[in-house]
Design an enzyme around this catalytic site. Structure first.
Site, PDB file in Angstrom:
ATOM      1  N   ARG A  37     107.591  73.783  46.124  1.00 19.47           N
ATOM      2  CA  ARG A  37     108.074  73.073  47.319  1.00 19.47           C
ATOM      3  C   ARG A  37     108.506  74.064  48.395  1.00 19.47           C
ATOM      4  O   ARG A  37     109.153  74.903  48.055  1.00 19.47           O
ATOM      5  CB  ARG A  37     109.288  72.235  46.661  1.00 19.47           C
ATOM      6  N   THR A  53      98.954  62.480  49.646  1.00 24.10           N
ATOM      7  CA  THR A  53      99.290  63.700  49.022  1.00 24.10           C
ATOM      8  C   THR A  53      98.220  63.794  47.842  1.00 24.10           C
ATOM      9  O   THR A  53      97.268  62.775  47.939  1.00 24.10           O
ATOM     10  CB  THR A  53     100.672  63.535  48.255  1.00 24.10           C
ATOM     11  N   THR A  89     100.704  68.814  48.336  1.00 26.70           N
ATOM     12  CA  THR A  89     101.143  67.822  49.459  1.00 26.70           C
ATOM     13  C   THR A  89     101.234  68.734  50.912  1.00 26.70           C
ATOM     14  O   THR A  89     101.934  69.769  50.890  1.00 26.70           O
ATOM     15  CB  THR A  89     102.161  67.022  49.335  1.00 26.70           C
ATOM     16  N   ASN A 104     102.730  66.443  53.098  1.00 30.56           N
ATOM     17  CA  ASN A 104     103.424  65.324  53.132  1.00 30.56           C
ATOM     18  C   ASN A 104     102.762  64.324  53.853  1.00 30.56           C
ATOM     19  O   ASN A 104     102.139  63.637  53.238  1.00 30.56           O
ATOM     20  CB  ASN A 104     104.917  65.662  54.099  1.00 30.56           C
ATOM     21  N   ASP A 150     110.944  65.001  54.818  1.00 28.94           N
ATOM     22  CA  ASP A 150     111.612  64.777  53.574  1.00 28.94           C
ATOM     23  C   ASP A 150     113.031  64.868  53.513  1.00 28.94           C
ATOM     24  O   ASP A 150     113.847  64.587  52.555  1.00 28.94           O
ATOM     25  CB  ASP A 150     110.692  65.314  52.269  1.00 28.94           C
ATOM     26  N   SER A 184     112.021  65.305  46.877  1.00 26.47           N
ATOM     27  CA  SER A 184     110.973  64.905  46.896  1.00 26.47           C
ATOM     28  C   SER A 184     110.818  63.687  45.794  1.00 26.47           C
ATOM     29  O   SER A 184     111.561  63.402  45.093  1.00 26.47           O
ATOM     30  CB  SER A 184     109.953  65.948  46.107  1.00 26.47           C
ATOM     31  N   GLY A 232     101.714  59.160  47.058  1.00 31.50           N
ATOM     32  CA  GLY A 232     102.310  57.738  47.545  1.00 31.50           C
ATOM     33  C   GLY A 232     103.794  57.847  48.235  1.00 31.50           C
ATOM     34  O   GLY A 232     104.343  56.818  48.052  1.00 31.50           O
ATOM     35  N   GLY A 233     104.284  59.056  48.215  1.00 25.18           N
ATOM     36  CA  GLY A 233     105.703  59.091  48.639  1.00 25.18           C
ATOM     37  C   GLY A 233     106.619  58.685  47.776  1.00 25.18           C
ATOM     38  O   GLY A 233     106.368  58.632  46.598  1.00 25.18           O
TER      39      GLY A 233
HETATM   40  O1  DON Z   1     107.517  65.062  48.311  1.00 28.82           O
HETATM   41  C1  DON Z   1     107.470  63.639  48.555  1.00 28.82           C
HETATM   42  O2  DON Z   1     107.948  62.834  47.909  1.00 28.82           O
HETATM   43  C2  DON Z   1     106.411  63.356  49.734  1.00 28.82           C
HETATM   44  N1  DON Z   1     106.492  64.403  50.834  1.00 28.82           N
HETATM   45  C3  DON Z   1     105.345  63.027  49.204  1.00 28.82           C
HETATM   46  C4  DON Z   1     104.333  62.424  50.450  1.00 28.82           C
HETATM   47  C5  DON Z   1     103.132  61.830  49.699  1.00 28.82           C
HETATM   48  O3  DON Z   1     102.961  61.522  48.624  1.00 28.82           O
HETATM   49  C6  DON Z   1     102.278  61.125  50.725  1.00 28.82           C
HETATM   50  N2  DON Z   1     101.191  60.501  49.960  1.00 28.82           N
HETATM   51  N3  DON Z   1     100.607  59.509  49.813  1.00 28.82           N
END
Ligand code: DON
Length: 506
Positions: free
Chosen positions: A42, A318, A336, A338, A360, A389, A410-411
């Site tokens: 990370r 991501t 990712t 981000n 984040d 994250s 998908g965040g």
């Molecule tokens: O680490 C995380 O939770 C976010 N930076 C992830 C970002 C992400 O999955 C974007 N995607 N579709």
């Protein structure tokens, strides 16, 4: 591991929306002897980052500061992360693992429709940066689908990394170029940050759920807490029921609401701040949370925990990859920048996109991030800290044998996506149908159920509305690439129909 890292590096060339050299990620790996390890690569906050760096006059959040500027760039971890995973568990020489990515950059690849569409969608952000405009918008237009696209500058960067190892990127002229560019645009990244970055091997979070053992990332990812909390609550709330019918879907959403209430309020980098994980995850507390779920009614988030939010933005990228061999080796890797294409900037002379992972962190109290998450002070920007994250690379075992390798972008929807695939694939559905199935998501705030657009049958909508849920459509939720170990010893791969990924075998 060679295949996983070679693929991750190749994605930095052919899937620049998320594949990266200047981003970060996490991986969980199981070796055939049954050992499971987790690598955290990370990004970290630069030494000159500070709590209020994204606030302007009067303490008001500066628009886009944490997403679309040079200040959004956290110290990258991918190159040293990939090299460390390879050093510990790779078999081929490093240069051979980097070679396919370099070749794809030098000889080019045919632009898929998805890349052309994503460039068009992010045009406004991307064309603010000169090098990005020059590389991806020839003649002012996004690269067209079907053309051969070569990236000689990126090929040179990869050739140096292949030859000189990860230090070529983290020290010396390449690091200097990154820093010069970031500083020229008002960022705070330094050469010391890049030279000092270290990926960390961590003990995976291991969760028992009935006959299953679920391995995933601990902090600084919230995956461990969210999965343990939801599964612990479900065991109490769902009783002996299996699968994801409408009633179980309601219970799952309610458990997600409660787990995200805890996540958003209490979690951050456990190496830099105090996180009350023991209390949050005490079995008695999870049982009480599970017992507080009403099968007939949604519980307003306000009465579970209080905070503020507004709807999640829909643009996100991501990428996740799963690798397995029949002898029980498995890698679950999510990487990712981000946001889609990170902060949108390509470093001149290197050909790499920069991340915007700083978003984040809790950039401003009470203000939702890119994923609509309103987070707590534990997750404030601190020099050297890793932003919280949602990334959830998962390996599931049963009876000491691997069963499932799964993960998703998908965040904030990552852990809930993974949970739905896990529950379906281990409770009666084929992997393909588990990955393709409609997905829903709850994250406490906003107090709505996100439902994939056009996908939910009216009966399910009616069922959830009757229980008091407010539904909000969104496209899509997650993009899973998973592998199942079948009982006959064979492997089944599944690419998400929502994306462009596909299974491959030698
Ligand atoms: O680490 C995380 O939770 C976010 N930076 C992830 C970002 C992400 O999955 C974007 N995607 N579709």
């Amino acid at each position: 591991m060679d295949a996983a890292i070679a693929t991750a590096l190749a994605l930095a060339v052919v899937y620049p929306q998320a594949g990266n050299l200047a981003g970060g990620g996490f991986l969980v790996v199981r070796t055939p002897d049954g050992t499971v390890q987790a690598l955290d690569f990370r990004e970290t906050a630069p030494a000159r980052a500070s709590r209020d760096m994204f606030l302007g006059p009067g303490g008001r959040p500066l628009p886009e500061a944490s997403t679309a500027t040079a200040l959004a760039v956290a110290t990258p971890g991918s190159v040293r992360g990939y090299a460390e995973a390879h050093r510990r568990l790779g078999r081929l020489p490093w240069a051979k693992v980097v070679a396919p990515a370099e070749r794809l950059a030098r000889e080019g690849f045919v632009v898929p429709a998805g890349l052309s569409e994503d460039l068009a969608e992010e045009r406004e952000l991307l064309t603010r940066w000169e090098e990005t405009r020059r590389t991806f918008f020839p003649g002012g237009l996004p690269l067209a689908a079907g053309v051969l696209f070569r990236q000689p500058v990126l090929a040179e960067t990869l050739a140096r990394i292949a030859k000189e190892g990860p230090e070529a990127f983290h020290r010396g002229d390449m690091a200097a170029r990154i820093v010069t560019f970031v500083r020229a645009h008002g960022g705070v990244l330094s050469e010391e940050d890049l030279a000092g970055y270290a990926p960390l091997w961590r003990a995976p979070d291991t969760i028992r759920f009935g006959p299953l053992v679920v391995h995933t990332m601990p902090l600084p990812s919230s995956a461990g807490l969210v999965l343990r909390s939801v599964l612990g609550q479900l065991e109490v709330a769902r009783g002996a029921a299996r699968g994801l019918d409408a009633s179980s879907t309601h219970l799952l959403l309610e458990a997600e609401r409660r787990a995200f209430g805890d996540r958003n309020r209490w979690l951050g980098d456990g190496d830099c701040s105090v996180v009350p994980l023991g209390e949050l995850l005490a079995p008695a507390r999870l049982a009480a949370l599970g017992a507080s779920i009403d099968a007939a009614r949604a519980t307003p988030s306000a009465s579970v925990e209080s905070s503020l939010s507004s709807p999640a933005a829909e643009k996100e990228e991501t990428t996740h990859l799963s690798v397995a061999t029949p002898d029980g080796f498995a890698v679950s890797l999510t990487t990712t920048l981000n946001g889609s294409f990170g902060n949108g900037a390509i470093v001149p002379g290197l050909g790499v996109f920069l991340n915007n992972e700083m978003d984040d962190f809790t950039a401003a109290a009470g203000v939702p991030n890119l994923y609509g998450l309103v987070q707590g002070s534990v997750n404030e920007v601190r020099p050297g800290a890793r932003p919280l994250s949602s990334i959830a690379p998962v390996i599931v075992e049963e009876d000491g044998k691997p069963l499932l390798v799964v993960g998703s972008p998908g965040g904030s929807t990552i852990p809930t996506t993974v949970l739905q695939v896990l529950l379906r694939a281990t409770e009666g559905e084929s992997l393909g149908s588990a990955v393709a199935a409609l997905r829903l998501h709850h994250q406490h705030r906003p107090d709505v159920v996100f439902v994939e657009k056009g996908g939910a049958p009216e009966a399910l909508r009616g069922f959830l509305r009757a229980r008091g849920h407010v539904l909000e459509e969104r496209v899509p939720i997650g993009q899973v690439h998973a592998i199942a170990f079948e009982r006959d010893g064979r492997l089944t791969g599944a690419g998400d129909p929502r994306g462009q990924g596909a299974p491959a075998a030698p």
